[in-house]
Each structure stands twice: as structure tokens, then as C-alpha cells.
Design a protein around this motif. Structure first.
Motif, mmCIF file in Angstrom:
data_model
loop_
_atom_site.group_PDB
_atom_site.id
_atom_site.type_symbol
_atom_site.label_atom_id
_atom_site.label_comp_id
_atom_site.label_asym_id
_atom_site.label_seq_id
_atom_site.Cartn_x
_atom_site.Cartn_y
_atom_site.Cartn_z
ATOM 1 N N ASP A 32 22.667 19.020 45.131
ATOM 2 C CA ASP A 32 23.530 18.828 43.981
ATOM 3 C C ASP A 32 24.275 17.399 44.104
ATOM 4 O O ASP A 32 24.803 16.995 43.268
ATOM 5 C CB ASP A 32 24.634 19.867 43.939
ATOM 6 N N LYS A 33 24.244 16.750 45.425
ATOM 7 C CA LYS A 33 24.719 15.431 45.406
ATOM 8 C C LYS A 33 23.789 14.319 45.710
ATOM 9 O O LYS A 33 23.914 13.351 45.280
ATOM 10 C CB LYS A 33 25.698 15.470 46.920
ATOM 11 N N ILE A 34 22.657 14.549 46.388
ATOM 12 C CA ILE A 34 21.731 13.494 46.600
ATOM 13 C C ILE A 34 20.438 13.611 45.978
ATOM 14 O O ILE A 34 19.761 12.946 45.254
ATOM 15 C CB ILE A 34 21.626 13.182 48.064
ATOM 16 N N TYR A 35 19.705 15.087 46.324
ATOM 17 C CA TYR A 35 18.328 15.175 45.911
ATOM 18 C C TYR A 35 17.980 14.868 44.424
ATOM 19 O O TYR A 35 17.064 14.410 44.262
ATOM 20 C CB TYR A 35 18.166 16.687 46.542
ATOM 21 N N ASP A 36 18.692 15.513 43.405
ATOM 22 C CA ASP A 36 18.518 15.775 42.119
ATOM 23 C C ASP A 36 19.252 14.593 41.273
ATOM 24 O O ASP A 36 18.991 14.694 40.067
ATOM 25 C CB ASP A 36 18.905 16.846 41.383
ATOM 26 N N LYS A 37 20.175 13.684 41.730
ATOM 27 C CA LYS A 37 20.965 12.909 40.740
ATOM 28 C C LYS A 37 20.240 11.585 40.570
ATOM 29 O O LYS A 37 19.552 11.047 41.505
ATOM 30 C CB LYS A 37 22.159 12.754 41.608
ATOM 31 N N PRO A 38 20.120 11.401 39.281
ATOM 32 C CA PRO A 38 19.192 10.050 38.801
ATOM 33 C C PRO A 38 19.749 8.781 39.569
ATOM 34 O O PRO A 38 18.715 7.830 39.822
ATOM 35 C CB PRO A 38 19.592 10.009 37.618
ATOM 36 N N TRP A 39 21.086 8.767 39.935
ATOM 37 C CA TRP A 39 21.606 7.501 40.290
ATOM 38 C C TRP A 39 21.172 7.296 42.059
ATOM 39 O O TRP A 39 21.174 6.253 42.700
ATOM 40 C CB TRP A 39 23.082 7.381 40.461
#
Length: 784
Positions: free
Chosen positions: A603-610
Motif C-alpha cells: 500500500d506504500k510502494i508496490y502499487d502506487k503510481p508515483w
């Protein structure tokens, strides 16, 4: 005495101290190790065969046997007062049947779950057998219950020494399923999730236990029975967290989503039948016209050549045999005497072509076509196909590990070198991002250079033309992806609701709750901007990110078409910002690539677009480079060898380079920030080399025509392969038992099943939409 003294000194030496605990914690942090929890088994007084009593340590089975029918009978005098009246009566009949050794009662006990083995091997599923419980009462009314032999007598049993048939196991006896007695009440299977807190160890576990009990008992009754019965165990404390049963059965015929799916699917099937029949009809008419024309030509051989040609021509059927054939068919149609200049003629053309867009024959030929158009980069097909197989491999392992009775096996295999292929499977999605950005950039610049976008923006200034281009690209993207996506969303919602009430396993995610509430986020492709706990179709994060990248990329492309340097600067700003943001998040959360679970910070790195933007932007740069060079480039042999060596070394080091390597927090943050972009850089050389004639053996594989059909249905395969996995696992009666060969076979089966299902869904929902979009683009161009 001699044995006790060394043991005393050994225990004194191993006595834990604060310093030792600190050293152990430091070792765990540095090496990623996990120490086994300590156990202290109670002692029990057992009588030997000679009548003497001996105090021995209790077995693990005795300690963990906190529920059985013996304990139920022993605790019944006070437990029955806590149950509903109807449940109490049926339970008393059940206990009475056990005392009389009735077969139906023994089957109920046998179908209930209990500890067997695998406590230290990760067996959290004591499911029993739901299928046995459901077959205690015969489902067919024609089955006769044989009431003979109610009184059992002791007799010698002959065990067959060999199988009577190659299809049977040794000791198995053929014959019908016997029903010597039936329960005096309907039975049902109850699944519980319980929290086990024991005093014989510091370890706390969540277990899933199945019980075959009277149907009339409520979930609250079953919870009471489990908690009250387990109180007899002094070493284990049981808390029932949830109970699932057939009392909360899902009525699929009252579900609105299911009814909408049935209606839409029926309508699509009708269109497929009509479109296919219409296609064959037009082919028949065309064949008759050709024969008629041929006969007229033979009769007029003595006439002059101009008189033998029909200037008006005939109607040409749109076969849609690939991108090029489709355009040729449309252009030929538009050049006929019935040139669609009026609104009526345009609507007639659209109607005919929309019907033909659903032709199964046409779309099957399109998917299985072994050729590609000039606007396609063949190597992309190979990259997409291989990456899709890699994605399926990773997801297969995740599901298998989650629903296995030897979960600890994962800790063994993940220390093996080649397991890095699975743990670093996130790079497969980076391949999709890279190819997506490459194709968007390459096709936009090439289409714009050919002037195909001019009719849309004719007579408009630069800013308005840019806006028209932008919204045109966004609408095209939405229409291109949404039809199969919506269908899959509906299927996932319905089947997960069904499995939530009918499977012995709990759903892997909360799709049965999140999809009805938050499906609109998926349709708008913004679901990754919210918490993962509220996400429907967890794997759809890729579509959300890719669509958001598409929007950002469209702005850059439109800007670069008229102000290239401004577009390039904007791309660079986004790229650097993504690196800095990813590195900061990884460092602040102490993320250690190679040691941590890749999905730990989902929820913080894997799926975030940025954090995943880098590969897409690098793909856009490669697409522009191939457009500028027109896929033609001259390189020396030294440059080719150096490029391939660097690319292969880069890709392999990213997948296998962190094996048994411990990074510092700063190095780990830098790796998290740059690794995905480094993967895209390695792929950049592969695509450039293969597209300019320096691919060699790699290009032969990646550009193989065999992979074209698989590549064309990759989108549907990505959407549907988790559905296939869930259908398999949620229909199982017991957990999987993991092994290397078992995983390989399951993976191969998942690949085949996913692509077969994707082929049919693509025929019904994806291919017709693609055809209609091409038709609309042609009609708009002609009207202008």
C-alpha cells in the motif's frame, strides 16, 4: 546421575540473558532469521500394561486435541444449557449415536477437523472433509439404506495383497457408497476461524477448523460448543473469531450483479451468433457475385476491355483479418459508388460494420493471424507473452502458499537461488509498463507524422487541437479496456460472494465486500489512490497505474509534438520525482529489498503510481527513438556485443543479484528507487537491438509468430488468471501440499486454463470493441 549433571550444566550455559537476547535480535535483523518458539509440554500419568503408572511428557497430539467428541460428551452437562433448544436435542441424538457406534454418527465425527500432523510445518487448516459431511445423507432418493448388520460382530478382515484393477489402490474395494444408517436430522458443515493461545508455548496461531454438526445449530451454537469444550484443555485457550455455514447461504438468483451479467452475456451471445451468420451470408453473396461477374466476362470476350469493367464495383465484405486487412477492407468500401457522405449512409455503414465486428470467424482469424502490421514492433509480442507467464507463476505461488498445509515449506524454498525468479516477479509488471509506454509513444508519433490525426483537428488552433487529441486518446483508452474489465469485475464479485458462503476456505481478499461498494473506483481507474483494504480485484492495480501513466504520457506526447524540449523536460521532472519519492518512502519504512517480502509495503510502494512510473517513461523514450530512426540503426560488432552483455548482466543481476545479500538502509532505498527503471533500461537494449536487426537468437524467439496469438489476448489473460486460480483453490475440500514438481504442474495447468478462458472472453468482449473503434476512426476520417 551422570546424565543429569551434564544436562544441568548445559541448561545453565544456555540460560537466556538480556545480552544473549540482544545478540539474538541483532542476528535476526542482520540475517533475516527466525528462531523457533520454545515449548513446554505438560506431564501425564499413564498406566502401563503391567498395571504400573508412569509419568511421561504429553504428546503434541494430546495437547492440541482441544476438541473431540469425548470432550464434547464430558462437557455436555453444562454446555447444553448454553445452546438453543433445537440444537441441544440434535446434539443429544448425535452423542447417543456415537455411544451406539452408529455409522452416520461415526461419519460425522470423521468428517470433522482435528489436529493430525504438520504443526511445525505450517498446517493451519484442520478442515476435515466437507464432501464426506455432505454425503452422510444420500442425495439421490433412489438409494436404499441397508439396515442389516446393525449389530457388529468381531471377525477377521482380509486385506487384499494386491489391487484388483490398475485403476484401484491396494486395499480399496469396489462397490456403491454404503448407507447402513441415516442420521435422524439434517447435517451441515461449519467452518471456524479460531485464535489459539497456549501456555505450553509463546506462539499464537490462527487455525481454521471444520465441524460436521446438525444443520439446526446456529453459528452462535457452534461457537459455544467449541469454546466450552476446549476449556477442558488446560494448556490451550481457544477463541472463535468467525463461523461460516450454510445458514448464510448466498442466493445467486437474487443478486443484481449476477442478473446483469446474465443479461449482458446473453445479449453478447446473440450478437456473436448474428454477426457470424451475417459474415457467412455476405461471403456467400460475394461468392455469387464473383461467379456472375466471371460468367459475364466470358460472354463479353469479343468486346473491348473498357466495356468489361464495372465502374460501380461491388460491395466488399470487411473480413477484419488483422489490422492491415481491416483497413484495406474499409478503404475499399469507402471508395465505392456508395460513398458514405450523408448521415444516413454513415449510419448504415456503422450498423453493418458493428454487426460484423462480432463475427467469430473474423475475430478468430484476427487473433490467430501470424502477421503484424507495419506499425507493430514484433519483439513486443514476445516480451508480453513471457511476462504474462511470469505473472501467472508468481500469483500461482502466492495462492498455493496461502492455502497449503505445509506453509513453512516456503521458508525452505525461498532460500534457494532460483526462487528469486518468483520473489522478484514484480519486474514482470515493469515489462508491461515499459511496453505500454513504448507503444503509446511510437504509435502516436508515427500516426501524427502520417497526418492521420489532421482530420480530427482540422481548422483548429494548437491549444484546441491538443485538447481534442488528449480527450480523443483518453476516450479511446477507456473504450478499449473497459468492456472486458467490467465483465471480469462482475464475475469476481459474484463468485467471491458464492465462495464466501460455500468454500471451506476464507476468500483471499475482501472482494465480496469491496467490489459492491467500490467498483466505481476500478471503472475510473483510480483504485490505487485508496487503501488496499478497500480495493476490489487486487491485481487490477496494474490497470489503474497504467491508465494514469497513459494520461500523463498523453500530455507529454501532445506537448512534445509541438514543443519537444518542453515535453522532454517534463518527462525528466516526472522521472526524477518518482525516484526521489520511492527512495524516501523505502528509507522511511526501512524497506530491505531481497530480505523483506516484496508485497510487505504493497500500500506504500508496490502499487502506487508515483513509485512505478519510471519504466513507462523509459518506454516512451524508446518509442520516440525507434520512430526517429524508423527502426533502422547501424552499429559496430563491438557495440552490439557490449550492449547485449550489459543488458543481460543488468537483467540477471536485478533478478538474482540480491541472493543472500544484506543491504544497508540507504542502499536499500536507492535500490528500491532505481531498480525498476534499471530493468526498463535493460529491456530498452533488447527492443532496440531486435527492432534494428541486431537481435539474433533472442529476436528469433521474441518475434516468433507462435507468440502473436498469446500476446493479443494477454490483457484478458491478466484479468482472468486470478479468477481461474481462485476457482481451483476455493473448490478444494482440503489444503494443498506443496512440492516443487506439484507447483510446476499447477502452474502449467493455470497457464493453459487462463489462456483458454481468455480466448473466449476476448472473442466476446475485447475483439468486437477493437473492431468498432477502428471502424469509428475510419468513419470520422471519411466524414471530415
Amino acid at each position: 546421575m551422570k546424565r543429569i549433571i551434564p544436562l544441568f550444566f548445559l541448561l545453565t550455559y544456555l540460560k537466556p540473558t538480556h545480552t544473549l537476547e540482544s545478540a539474538i535480535q541483532e542476528m535476526e535483523y542482520k540475517e533475516g532469521l527466525a528462531l523457533d518458539p520454545k515449548y513446554s509440554l505438560p506431564r501425564v500419568n499413564l498406566s502401563a500394561s503391567d498395571g504400573n503408572h508412569t509419568i511421561v511428557p504429553a504428546s503434541l497430539a494430546r495437547v492440541l486435541n482441544f476438541y473431540n467428541t469425548e470432550l464434547l460428551a464430558a462437557s455436555w452437562p453444562w454446555t447444553k444449557n448454553l445452546l438453543s433448544l433445537s440444537c441441544r436435542k440434535d446434539i443429544e441424538l448425535y452423542l447417543k449415536g456415537l455411544r451406539k457406534a452408529e455409522t452416520w454418527a461415526l461419519k460425522m465425527d470423521d468428517a470433522s477437523g482435528r489436529y493430525s500432523t504438520g504443526w511445525f510445518w505450517g498446517n493451519h487448516y484442520w478442515t476435515g472433509s466437507q464432501s464426506l459431511c455432505e454425503n452422510i445423507i444420500p442425495k439421490s432418493q433412489s438409494i436404499i439404506v441397508n439396515s442389516e448388520n446393525r449389530t457388529r460382530t468381531s471377525r477377521e478382515a482380509e486385506v487384499p495383497k494386491k489391487a484388483s484393477s490398475p485403476s484401484q489402490a491396494i486395499g480399496y474395494k469396489m462397490g456403491p457408497f454404503k448407507f447402513t444408517s441415516l442420521p435422524p436430522f439434517p447435517v451441515s458443515f461449519f467452518m471456524m476461524r479460531i485464535d489459539v493461545n497456549s501456555s505450553f508455548t509463546v506462539e499464537e496461531r490462527i487455525l481454521h477448523i471444520g465441524l460436521c454438526m446438525p444443520y439446526v445449530c446456529t453459528n452462535a451454537d457452534i461457537k459455544t460448543i467449541m469454546e466450552e469444550t476446549s476449556k477442558a484443555s488446560t494448556k490451550v485457550t481457544v477463541k472463535v473469531e468467525a463461523v461460516r455455514s450454510h445458514h448464510n447461504r448466498f442466493n445467486i438468483w437474487q443478486d443484481r450483479t449476477f442478473l446483469v451479467l446474465c443479461g449482458v452475456t446473453s445479449l453478447v451471445v446473440v450478437f456473436l451468433v448474428v454477426g457470424t451468420c451475417y459474415d457467412f451470408y455476405l461471403e456467400h453473396v460475394e461468392h455469387k457475385k464473383k461467379l456472375l461477374k466471371l460468367s459475364k466476362t466470358r460472354l463479353k470476350l469479343d468486346m473491348s476491355m473498357p466495356d468489361t469493367k464495372n465502374k460501380n464495383g461491388v460491395y466488399i465484405v470487411n473480413n477484419n483479418n488483422g489490422g492491415g486487412n481491416m483497413e484495406e477492407g474499409l478503404e475499399s468500401t469507402l471508395k465505392l459508388h456508395v460513398r458514405p457522405r450523408t448521415l444516413k449512409s454513415i449510419l448504415e455503414l456503422i450498423f453493418k460494420e458493428v454487426i460484423l465486428a462480432f463475427s467469430l470467424r473474423t475475430n478468430i482469424k484476427t487473433i490467430c493471424d501470424q502477421s503484424v502490421s507495419s506499425d507493430t514492433i514484433p519483439v513486443i509480442h514476445g516480451l508480453k507473452s513471457i511476462s504474462m507467464a511470469w505473472v501467472i507463476l508468481g500469483h500461482t505461488c502466492i495462492i498455493a502458499f496461502k492455502y497449503s498445509d505445509n506453509m513453512e515449506y516456503r521458508k525452505v524454498v525461498q532460500k534457494e537461488f532460483f526462487f528469486q525468479t518468483i520473489s522478484n516477479g514484480a519486474f514482470s509488471v515493469d515489462t508491461f509498463f515499459f511496453t505500454s509506454g513504448l507503444l503509446v509513444s511510437f504509435l502516436y508519433f508515427r500516426t501524427n507524422a502520417k497526418g492521420k490525426l489532421d482530420p480530427i483537428t482540422k481548422g483548429q488552433n494548437g491549444f484546441v487541437a491538443g485538447l481534442v487529441h488528449f480527450f480523443g486518446l483518453i476516450l479511446y483508452r477507456f473504450a478499449r479496456l473497459t468492456a472486458p474489465y467490467l465483465f471480469t469485475l462482475g464475475v469476481v464479485e459474484v463468485i467471491m460472494k458464492w465462495f464466501n458462503y460455500n468454500s471451506v476456505f476464507e476468500p483471499p481478499t475482501m472482494d465480496h465486500v469491496n467490489c459492491p461498494n467500490y467498483w466505481w473506483r476500478n471503472v475510473l481507474y483510480i483504485n490505487t489512490l485508496f487503501s488496499v483494504d478497500e480495493m476490489c480485484m487486487l491485481w487490477s492495480w496494474y490497470l489503474s497505474d497504467d491508465t494514469q501513466f497513459y494520461i500523463v504520457g498523453a500530455i507529454m506526447l501532445i506537448l512534445a509534438a509541438s514543443h519537444f524540449k518542453s515535453g522532454a523536460c517534463l518527462l525528466l521532472v516526472f522521472m526524477v520525482s518518482s525516484w526521489i519519492t520511492t527512495g524516501y518512502i523505502a528509507y522511511s519504512n526501512s524497506h530491505m529489498p531481497g530480505s523483506d517480502d516484496p508485497l510487505a509495503l504493497f500500500d506504500k510502494i508496490y502499487d502506487k503510481p508515483w513509485t512505478r512510473l519510471g519504466p513507462y517513461l523509459i518506454g516512451m523514450c524508446v518509442g520516440w527513438f525507434l520512430f526517429k530512426k524508423n527502426c533502422q540503426l547501424r552499429m559496430s560488432k563491438l557495440a552490439v556485443i557490449s550492449g547485449w552483455t550489459a543488458a543481460v548482466a543488468c537483467l540477471l543481476s536485478l533478478v538474482y543479484g540480491l541472493y543472500e545479500v544484506n543491504l544497508s538502509p540507504l542502499t536499500g532505498a536507492a535500490y528500491s528507487a532505481l531498480s525498476h527503471s534499471a530493468w526498463a533500461l535493460g529491456l530498452s537494449w533488447v527492443v532496440i537491438a531486435c527492432s534494428t536487426g541486431y537481435g539474433g537468437f533472442a529476436n528469433t524467439i521474441l518475434s516468433s509468430t507462435v507468440l502473436y496469438p498469446f500476446s493479443r489476448i494477454t490483457y484478458c489473460a491478466y484479468l482472468l488468471h486470478p479468477v481461474v486460480m481462485r476457482v481451483m483453490t476455493m473448490n478444494m475440500d482440503s489444503p494443498l501440499h506443496l512440492g516443487s514438481l506439484v507447483m510446476i504442474i499447477i502452474f502449467l495447468g493455470q497457464v493453459v486454463a487462463s489462456y483458454v478462458l481468455s480466448f473466449f472472453v476476448s472473442l466476446a468482449f475485447e475483439a468486437p470493441v477493437v473492431c468498432m473503434l477502428r471502424i469509428m476512426s475510419k468513419v470520422v476520417g471519411t466524414k471530415k
